[in-house]
Every structure is written in C-alpha cells, then in structure tokens.
Design an enzyme around this catalytic site. Structure first.
Site, PDB file in Angstrom:
ATOM      1  N   ILE A  14       0.848  -1.200   0.000  1.00  0.00           N
ATOM      2  CA  ILE A  14       0.000   0.000   0.000  1.00  0.00           C
ATOM      3  C   ILE A  14       0.883   1.250   0.000  1.00  0.00           C
ATOM      4  O   ILE A  14       0.622   2.207  -0.727  1.00  0.00           O
ATOM      5  CB  ILE A  14      -0.981   0.027   1.200  1.00  0.00           C
ATOM      6  CG1 ILE A  14      -1.847  -1.230   1.207  1.00  0.00           C
ATOM      7  CG2 ILE A  14      -1.873   1.272   1.143  1.00  0.00           C
ATOM      8  CD1 ILE A  14      -2.856  -1.310   2.345  1.00  0.00           C
ATOM      9  N   GLY A  15       1.952   1.232   0.794  1.00  0.00           N
ATOM     10  CA  GLY A  15       2.859   2.381   0.871  1.00  0.00           C
ATOM     11  C   GLY A  15       3.388   2.772  -0.509  1.00  0.00           C
ATOM     12  O   GLY A  15       3.402   3.954  -0.875  1.00  0.00           O
ATOM     13  N   ARG A 154     -16.300  -0.772  -2.870  1.00  0.00           N
ATOM     14  CA  ARG A 154     -16.605  -2.172  -3.208  1.00  0.00           C
ATOM     15  C   ARG A 154     -18.109  -2.352  -3.417  1.00  0.00           C
ATOM     16  O   ARG A 154     -18.545  -2.966  -4.394  1.00  0.00           O
ATOM     17  CB  ARG A 154     -16.085  -3.091  -2.088  1.00  0.00           C
ATOM     18  CG  ARG A 154     -14.564  -3.170  -2.117  1.00  0.00           C
ATOM     19  CD  ARG A 154     -13.979  -3.963  -0.969  1.00  0.00           C
ATOM     20  NE  ARG A 154     -12.523  -4.074  -1.164  1.00  0.00           N
ATOM     21  CZ  ARG A 154     -11.647  -4.263  -0.191  1.00  0.00           C
ATOM     22  NH1 ARG A 154     -12.058  -4.365   1.058  1.00  0.00           N
ATOM     23  NH2 ARG A 154     -10.357  -4.365  -0.462  1.00  0.00           N
ATOM     24  N   HIS A 178     -14.673  -1.888  10.331  1.00  0.00           N
ATOM     25  CA  HIS A 178     -14.094  -2.433   9.101  1.00  0.00           C
ATOM     26  C   HIS A 178     -13.872  -3.936   9.288  1.00  0.00           C
ATOM     27  O   HIS A 178     -12.756  -4.409   9.376  1.00  0.00           O
ATOM     28  CB  HIS A 178     -12.768  -1.714   8.830  1.00  0.00           C
ATOM     29  CG  HIS A 178     -12.132  -2.069   7.517  1.00  0.00           C
ATOM     30  ND1 HIS A 178     -12.815  -2.084   6.322  1.00  0.00           N
ATOM     31  CD2 HIS A 178     -10.854  -2.398   7.217  1.00  0.00           C
ATOM     32  CE1 HIS A 178     -11.972  -2.410   5.358  1.00  0.00           C
ATOM     33  NE2 HIS A 178     -10.776  -2.611   5.869  1.00  0.00           N
TER      34      HIS A 178
HETATM   35  N1  APR Z   1       7.404   1.041  11.197  1.00  0.00           N
HETATM   36  C1  APR Z   1       7.287   1.231   9.880  1.00  0.00           C
HETATM   37  N2  APR Z   1       6.973   0.250   9.014  1.00  0.00           N
HETATM   38  C2  APR Z   1       6.761  -0.960   9.516  1.00  0.00           C
HETATM   39  C3  APR Z   1       6.849  -1.246  10.902  1.00  0.00           C
HETATM   40  C4  APR Z   1       7.192  -0.172  11.762  1.00  0.00           C
HETATM   41  N3  APR Z   1       7.309  -0.324  13.069  1.00  0.00           N
HETATM   42  N4  APR Z   1       6.592  -2.548  11.070  1.00  0.00           N
HETATM   43  C5  APR Z   1       6.336  -3.081   9.853  1.00  0.00           C
HETATM   44  N5  APR Z   1       6.446  -2.128   8.897  1.00  0.00           N
HETATM   45  C6  APR Z   1       6.321  -2.233   7.452  1.00  0.00           C
HETATM   46  C7  APR Z   1       6.770  -3.575   6.896  1.00  0.00           C
HETATM   47  O1  APR Z   1       8.196  -3.689   6.912  1.00  0.00           O
HETATM   48  C8  APR Z   1       6.180  -3.535   5.505  1.00  0.00           C
HETATM   49  O2  APR Z   1       7.075  -3.002   4.554  1.00  0.00           O
HETATM   50  O3  APR Z   1       4.977  -2.141   7.020  1.00  0.00           O
HETATM   51  C9  APR Z   1       4.976  -2.605   5.655  1.00  0.00           C
HETATM   52  C10 APR Z   1       3.647  -3.283   5.357  1.00  0.00           C
HETATM   53  O4  APR Z   1       3.633  -3.579   4.025  1.00  0.00           O
HETATM   54  P1  APR Z   1       2.978  -4.912   3.425  1.00  0.00           P
HETATM   55  O5  APR Z   1       3.453  -6.086   4.207  1.00  0.00           O
HETATM   56  O6  APR Z   1       3.196  -4.920   1.954  1.00  0.00           O
HETATM   57  O7  APR Z   1       1.430  -4.721   3.762  1.00  0.00           O
HETATM   58  P2  APR Z   1       0.338  -3.842   2.990  1.00  0.00           P
HETATM   59  O8  APR Z   1      -0.351  -4.695   1.993  1.00  0.00           O
HETATM   60  O9  APR Z   1       0.940  -2.565   2.557  1.00  0.00           O
HETATM   61  O10 APR Z   1      -0.732  -3.600   4.176  1.00  0.00           O
HETATM   62  C11 APR Z   1      -0.382  -2.863   5.320  1.00  0.00           C
HETATM   63  O11 APR Z   1      -2.629  -2.154   5.775  1.00  0.00           O
HETATM   64  O12 APR Z   1      -4.670  -2.766   4.849  1.00  0.00           O
HETATM   65  C12 APR Z   1      -3.773  -2.946   5.896  1.00  0.00           C
HETATM   66  O13 APR Z   1      -4.212  -5.239   6.528  1.00  0.00           O
HETATM   67  C13 APR Z   1      -3.267  -4.368   5.943  1.00  0.00           C
HETATM   68  O14 APR Z   1      -2.367  -4.137   8.148  1.00  0.00           O
HETATM   69  C14 APR Z   1      -2.033  -4.192   6.775  1.00  0.00           C
HETATM   70  C15 APR Z   1      -1.503  -2.826   6.330  1.00  0.00           C
END
Ligand code: APR
Length: 311
Positions: A14-15, A154, A178
């Site tokens: 998402i980032g 959705r 949610h």
């Molecule tokens: N600080 C910053 N980033 C962090 C930390 C932290 N303390 N802990 C974990 N992360 C980072 C991870 O390293 C990872 O790169 O958060 C990122 C999450 O990215 P993804 O695993 O790709 O997950 P994503 O699909 O982006 O979803 C993130 O949003 O919709 C919600 O359920 C989903 O909780 C999840 C979140």
C-alpha cells in the site's frame, strides 16, 4: 509557498502505491518510511518513483528512509505499518502483532509530526486508529481511519455491475467497523437519486451486501495478501480532501464522542474532511434494521478495543 510533506509509514504494497498516486497528483513531497531492515526497499521504491516522474512529468521529491527525523514536520501521515492478512486470517487475527507496531509508530509520531493529519490504514483498522489516538494524545479531528471509502467503493462496484450502469452513478455508503459486521446502508443508497431498492431485487441486494462485507477476504483468497490499489486510492482521497480543504463527505473511521450514541470509540460514520481535518461527524437517519446492525458492529469494535487494552 513550500510544498506539502506527506509521510508514508510502511513502504510495502500500500505504501508504494500511495507514493505513486501522491506523486502523480503532485500533492506534495513524499517520505517513504519503513523499519531499518526494509530501508533498502523504501529507498529503492523512492528512486524508482522519482525516475517515473521524469517519464510521466511530475515534480515531487520522493525520499526513502528508516529515520524518524525525515518524517519531522509532515503535513499528512498515512500509516500502513504492520502485517497484512494471509489466506484464512481475519483482520482481527492481526491484533497482537500490529498493536505493538502501531504503539511504536505512535510514540515516534508524537514527537516527529504533532501537527499532522494522520490517516491509519493498518488492520484491524478500528482498534489500530483508536490505539494511535490514545498513544499520541492527538485530537480526534486529526486522527482518522481509512475503511469506509474503500468498503463503499466495493459496494458501489458490485451494485454498478449488477445494474449494468457506470460506477460513477452509484452513491453508496458503508458504515460501522471495518470487519464482517460492517453496515452497507441500502436505505439511502441511490443511483443518481433513484433509490437502489427500486432497481435491485431484495435477494440480489442481500447477496451484494454480503459480498461487500467479505470484499477484502475475497482478494486475500485470490492473491494470498491483502488489496493495495483501492486502499491506497481511498487514503489518497482523504489526504487530498484535507490538503485542498475539499470538504468531502465520506465514510471514515472517526472518533465518536456521543455521536450515534457512542462514546470513546472509533467507527465508520459519514464525516466531512477539510482543512480542519474531520470537521464534522454527520448524523443520518437509519432504518431499525440498520441501527441494529450498527449496534452489532459497534459491539465488535468495542470488544477489539477491550482486547487491545489487555495486550
Ligand atoms: N514502522 C514502519 N513500518 C513498519 C513497521 C514499523 N514499526 N513494522 C512493519 N512495517 C512495514 C513492513 O516492513 C512492511 O514493509 O509495514 C509494511 C507493510 O507492508 P505490506 O506487508 O506490503 O502490507 P500492505 O499490503 O501494505 O498492508 C499494510 O494495511 O490494509 C492494511 O491489513 C493491511 O495491516 C495491513 C496494512
């Protein structure tokens, strides 16, 4: 006037999509933050997206980092830090892991960006946004959760497909937590002013409500991780409403202080987002059934918040 600064805490799926959208819309400069082990990913995505700007022709400074110093003075912060769902997991299953993460993010954010408008995306959403507000002590007007815009989208898509009309003409709203108890509001959903109940048969509508409630899970089942394009777009819509003072009326997880009869709780309700953050919680009339569903949803959120307090 200098550019706005938008920090993205979590440089995962998402980032990355958030950074891409924000840069394309030229909403401001972007800081992609992640933990030290993932700093390379944050920096790599930032460099790729900077080069993308040369191809597409946008001006935005995009930085990848694991240092909170870079987040300092942000105007908007969007938090996706945490782990996403795997197949078979509910959002609530993430509570223990993501609670620790949101607490550490909150502690740092409090010092780094006390004036930011904060949008939480991490799941389980309602408990995460509640915890972020609790840890930072920020005002409820400046801390909001992204869920309703996505869940409504959705609902909107499934209804548009059923009726064979453009998604643009469907005006939906999904309230509540949610999770599986969310409340797609059918009583006030229209297709350009025509009540949807006049256009879609009751059994079809019930099936669409059900599919909406499981909309996230359907995607997790297909690709093994959670959605990221629509969640990112939904969070950007909220950020843009704040940055440009657009006064958008959308469903968001907002801090309730008596509205709808709930106190000290985050849940999806219609709000107006403008330069003041969550400027207003809008109270709408619901049918008896919808009120009962909202009550059930609020109870599920309260249970999660109580569970968080013990962890
Ligand atoms: N600080 C910053 N980033 C962090 C930390 C932290 N303390 N802990 C974990 N992360 C980072 C991870 O390293 C990872 O790169 O958060 C990122 C999450 O990215 P993804 O695993 O790709 O997950 P994503 O699909 O982006 O979803 C993130 O949003 O919709 C919600 O359920 C989903 O909780 C999840 C979140």
């Amino acid at each position: 006037m200098s550019r706005k600064k938008i920090s993205l805490i979590g440089a995962g799926n998402i980032g990355g999509e958030l950074a891409a959208l924000i840069a394309r819309k030229e909403l401001g400069d972007v800081v992609l933050f992640d933990i030290p082990e993932k700093e390379g990913v944050a920096k790599g995505k930032a460099l790729d997206l900077s080069q993308n700007g040369a191809v597409l022709g946008y001006d935005a400074k995009i930085t990848g980092t694991s240092s909170w110093a870079e987040v300092a003075g942000s105007d908007v912060v969007i938090i996706t830090a945490g782990v996403p769902r795997k197949a078979g997991m509910s959002r609530d299953d993430l509570l223990g892991i993501n609670l620790k993460i949101i607490r550490s993010v909150g502690e740092n954010l409090k010092k780094a960006a006390p004036d930011a408008f904060v949008i939480v995306v991490s799941n389980p959403l309602d408990a995460m946004v509640y915890e972020l507000k609790r840890v930072t002590g920020f005002s409820g007007k400046k801390v909001v959760g992204m869920a309703g815009v996505l869940d409504s989208a959705r609902f909107q898509l499934f209804l548009a497909e059923e009726m064979g009309v453009s998604v643009k003409d469907v005006r939906p709203m999904v309230l509540g937590g949610h999770g599986d108890t969310m409340v797609p509001v059918t009583s006030n959903c229209t297709v350009n002013g025509i009540p949807v109940t006049q256009l879609v048969a009751a059994d079809k509508l019930a099936a669409i409500v059900d599919r909406t409630r499981n909309g996230g899970g359907e995607i997790v089942k297909l690709m093994g991780t959670s959605a990221f394009y629509a969640p990112a777009s939904a969070a950007v819509l909220m950020a843009e409403a704040y940055l440009k003072d657009l006064k958008r009326l959308v469903a968001c997880a907002a801090y309730l202080d008596g509205e709808y009869g709930y106190k000290d709780l985050y849940m999806g309700v219609p709000v107006v987002i403008g330069a003041g953050g969550v400027e207003k919680v809008v109270t709408i009339a619901l049918t008896g059934d919808e009120k009962a569903m909202l009550e059930k949803s609020a109870a599920a959120v309260k249970e999660l918040i109580e569970a968080s307090k013990k962890l």
